[in-house]
Each structure stands twice: as C-alpha cells, then as structure tokens.
Design a protein around this motif. Structure first.
Motif, PDB file in Angstrom:
ATOM      1  N   GLU A  74      54.539  44.933   9.002  1.00 13.39           N
ATOM      2  CA  GLU A  74      54.822  43.826   8.484  1.00 13.39           C
ATOM      3  C   GLU A  74      54.612  42.693   9.652  1.00 13.39           C
ATOM      4  O   GLU A  74      54.169  41.623   9.247  1.00 13.39           O
ATOM      5  N   LYS A  75      54.773  43.079  11.039  1.00  9.71           N
ATOM      6  CA  LYS A  75      54.403  42.109  11.951  1.00  9.71           C
ATOM      7  C   LYS A  75      52.868  41.869  12.170  1.00  9.71           C
ATOM      8  O   LYS A  75      52.274  41.023  12.445  1.00  9.71           O
ATOM      9  N   ASN A  76      51.969  43.122  11.965  1.00 10.79           N
ATOM     10  CA  ASN A  76      50.364  42.819  11.923  1.00 10.79           C
ATOM     11  C   ASN A  76      49.917  43.635  11.113  1.00 10.79           C
ATOM     12  O   ASN A  76      49.794  44.941  11.097  1.00 10.79           O
ATOM     13  N   PRO A  77      49.780  43.136   9.786  1.00 12.99           N
ATOM     14  CA  PRO A  77      49.075  44.273   8.711  1.00 12.99           C
ATOM     15  C   PRO A  77      47.706  44.578   8.940  1.00 12.99           C
ATOM     16  O   PRO A  77      47.152  45.400   8.470  1.00 12.99           O
ATOM     17  N   GLN A  78      47.064  43.950  10.315  1.00 11.63           N
ATOM     18  CA  GLN A  78      45.833  44.312  10.370  1.00 11.63           C
ATOM     19  C   GLN A  78      45.627  45.491  11.817  1.00 11.63           C
ATOM     20  O   GLN A  78      44.639  45.625  12.452  1.00 11.63           O
ATOM     21  N   SER A  79      46.898  46.220  12.014  1.00 12.09           N
ATOM     22  CA  SER A  79      46.895  47.127  13.095  1.00 12.09           C
ATOM     23  C   SER A  79      46.565  48.458  12.586  1.00 12.09           C
ATOM     24  O   SER A  79      47.038  49.006  11.828  1.00 12.09           O
ATOM     25  N   ALA A  80      45.125  48.832  13.243  1.00 10.73           N
ATOM     26  CA  ALA A  80      44.513  49.953  12.775  1.00 10.73           C
ATOM     27  C   ALA A  80      45.551  51.319  13.296  1.00 10.73           C
ATOM     28  O   ALA A  80      45.687  52.108  12.820  1.00 10.73           O
ATOM     29  N   TRP A  81      46.069  50.961  14.490  1.00  5.31           N
ATOM     30  CA  TRP A  81      47.149  51.948  14.970  1.00  5.31           C
ATOM     31  C   TRP A  81      48.207  52.121  14.439  1.00  5.31           C
ATOM     32  O   TRP A  81      48.506  53.197  14.044  1.00  5.31           O
ATOM     33  N   GLY A  82      48.651  51.112  13.944  1.00  6.77           N
ATOM     34  CA  GLY A  82      50.051  51.089  12.902  1.00  6.77           C
ATOM     35  C   GLY A  82      49.584  51.809  11.665  1.00  6.77           C
ATOM     36  O   GLY A  82      50.255  52.688  11.199  1.00  6.77           O
ATOM     37  N   ARG A 105      42.308  52.432   5.610  1.00  4.13           N
ATOM     38  CA  ARG A 105      42.667  51.065   6.031  1.00  4.13           C
ATOM     39  C   ARG A 105      42.431  51.078   7.676  1.00  4.13           C
ATOM     40  O   ARG A 105      41.633  50.120   8.329  1.00  4.13           O
ATOM     41  N   ALA A 106      43.019  52.244   8.339  1.00  2.00           N
ATOM     42  CA  ALA A 106      42.727  52.314   9.664  1.00  2.00           C
ATOM     43  C   ALA A 106      41.378  52.548  10.235  1.00  2.00           C
ATOM     44  O   ALA A 106      40.746  51.824  10.897  1.00  2.00           O
ATOM     45  N   ILE A 107      40.512  53.265   9.466  1.00  3.07           N
ATOM     46  CA  ILE A 107      39.311  53.391   9.492  1.00  3.07           C
ATOM     47  C   ILE A 107      38.479  52.065   9.249  1.00  3.07           C
ATOM     48  O   ILE A 107      37.390  51.722  10.224  1.00  3.07           O
ATOM     49  N   ALA A 108      38.785  51.260   8.357  1.00  7.80           N
ATOM     50  CA  ALA A 108      38.059  50.180   8.082  1.00  7.80           C
ATOM     51  C   ALA A 108      38.251  49.029   9.266  1.00  7.80           C
ATOM     52  O   ALA A 108      37.367  48.455   9.689  1.00  7.80           O
ATOM     53  N   LEU A 109      39.555  48.998   9.726  1.00  8.47           N
ATOM     54  CA  LEU A 109      40.030  48.117  10.899  1.00  8.47           C
ATOM     55  C   LEU A 109      39.223  48.493  12.304  1.00  8.47           C
ATOM     56  O   LEU A 109      39.081  47.756  13.117  1.00  8.47           O
ATOM     57  N   ASP A 110      39.089  49.912  12.364  1.00 11.60           N
ATOM     58  CA  ASP A 110      38.701  50.308  13.671  1.00 11.60           C
ATOM     59  C   ASP A 110      37.585  51.419  13.390  1.00 11.60           C
ATOM     60  O   ASP A 110      37.738  52.484  13.704  1.00 11.60           O
ATOM     61  N   PRO A 111      36.407  51.042  12.689  1.00 13.59           N
ATOM     62  CA  PRO A 111      35.376  52.064  12.490  1.00 13.59           C
ATOM     63  C   PRO A 111      34.517  52.761  13.706  1.00 13.59           C
ATOM     64  O   PRO A 111      34.454  54.048  13.245  1.00 13.59           O
ATOM     65  N   GLY A 113      35.951  52.965  16.821  1.00 17.04           N
ATOM     66  CA  GLY A 113      36.940  53.351  17.927  1.00 17.04           C
ATOM     67  C   GLY A 113      37.852  54.318  17.719  1.00 17.04           C
ATOM     68  O   GLY A 113      37.671  55.140  16.834  1.00 17.04           O
ATOM     69  N   SER A 114      38.820  54.795  18.677  1.00 17.62           N
ATOM     70  CA  SER A 114      39.270  55.936  18.930  1.00 17.62           C
ATOM     71  C   SER A 114      40.562  55.933  17.875  1.00 17.62           C
ATOM     72  O   SER A 114      40.601  57.225  17.183  1.00 17.62           O
ATOM     73  N   THR A 115      41.001  55.063  17.224  1.00 17.07           N
ATOM     74  CA  THR A 115      41.926  54.930  16.126  1.00 17.07           C
ATOM     75  C   THR A 115      41.265  55.347  14.866  1.00 17.07           C
ATOM     76  O   THR A 115      41.752  56.179  13.948  1.00 17.07           O
ATOM     77  N   GLY A 116      40.200  54.829  14.666  1.00 18.64           N
ATOM     78  CA  GLY A 116      39.392  55.136  13.541  1.00 18.64           C
ATOM     79  C   GLY A 116      38.875  56.630  13.422  1.00 18.64           C
ATOM     80  O   GLY A 116      38.884  57.295  12.453  1.00 18.64           O
ATOM     81  N   LYS A 117      38.510  57.133  14.549  1.00 18.03           N
ATOM     82  CA  LYS A 117      38.454  58.447  15.035  1.00 18.03           C
ATOM     83  C   LYS A 117      39.457  59.393  14.454  1.00 18.03           C
ATOM     84  O   LYS A 117      39.477  60.569  13.647  1.00 18.03           O
TER      85      LYS A 117
END
Length: 132
Positions: A74-82, A105-111, A113-117
C-alpha cells in the motif's frame, strides 16, 4: 514543544541490519522492536513493513506475513521486494494464482536484479507444484 527525530539513511540501514541479525538469530521480540522503531522513524517506507512480514514468515505466521506485505505494498505498489515476498507467502498459503500475480509483478519490476531472480526461482517452484 515536541520535535520529531531525524535519522539519516545510514542510521536507518544500520538499525534494519541489527533487526535482521536478531531475526536470523531467532531473537524475535528484539527484531520486532527494532523493525517497529524503524517504521516509526520512516513511516512512508515499505521496508520496515516487509521486514516485519519476514519476521512473521520466519515464525510460521503466514497470514501475519501477508498482512505486513499488504501494508508495504500500500505504501509502495512498485516494490519488487514487497511483491516477491508476498508471492512467496501466498505460495506457501497454497494460493497459486495470487502467488503468480505477485511474482510476475516482482519480475517485471526487477527483471535483472536479485529480487527478480528470487521471484523467477519461486515461479519455477510454483510451476512444479501446479503440475502435480
């Protein structure tokens, strides 16, 4: 007259690291105190809410983890980590459609990076589970 405390990003990062050390040492009460304190010092950041979610996850409280991840998103809808952590929790709650949505969504936001992986790895695991 009350003045708000001001903390530098380095101080907040140090506190978060201390909370993670406590969490990983299974000193859950201490970790929670630190994460809640950081949330008070940085109320617009999703990071302490994600940390509180990982604490609940570590304790086996998946619904509690989801609650904190929801607050973070809710605070950050663009948080790949979240999104990646939400997907992981929903995977273990056996909610594959929601898990997939957040992991994608996480993959799209951090294609790259480590979160996307991490999210791609969870997607592979989700695919295995859905074929059974």
């Amino acid at each position: 007259m009350t003045t708000a405390l001001q903390s530098s990003p380095d101080e907040l990062a140090f506190l978060m690291e201390a909370g993670i050390v406590y969490r990983d040492a299974h000193e859950f009460a201490e970790a929670e105190t630190i994460f809640r304190g950081v949330r008070e010092l940085s109320p617009s950041s999703e990071v302490p809410d994600i940390a509180l979610g990982t604490l609940r996850f570590e304790q086996g409280d998946l619904p509690g983890a989801v609650k904190h991840y929801r607050q973070a998103l809710e605070k950050n809808p663009q948080s790949a980590w979240g999104h990646s952590h939400m997907g992981e929790a929903q995977f273990f709650l056996r909610e594959p459609a929601e898990a997939r949505r957040h992991l994608e969504r996480a993959i799209a936001l951090d294609p790259k990076g480590s979160t996307g992986k991490f999210a791609r790895g969870m997607m592979e695991l989700l695919g295995i589970v859905e074929r059974e």
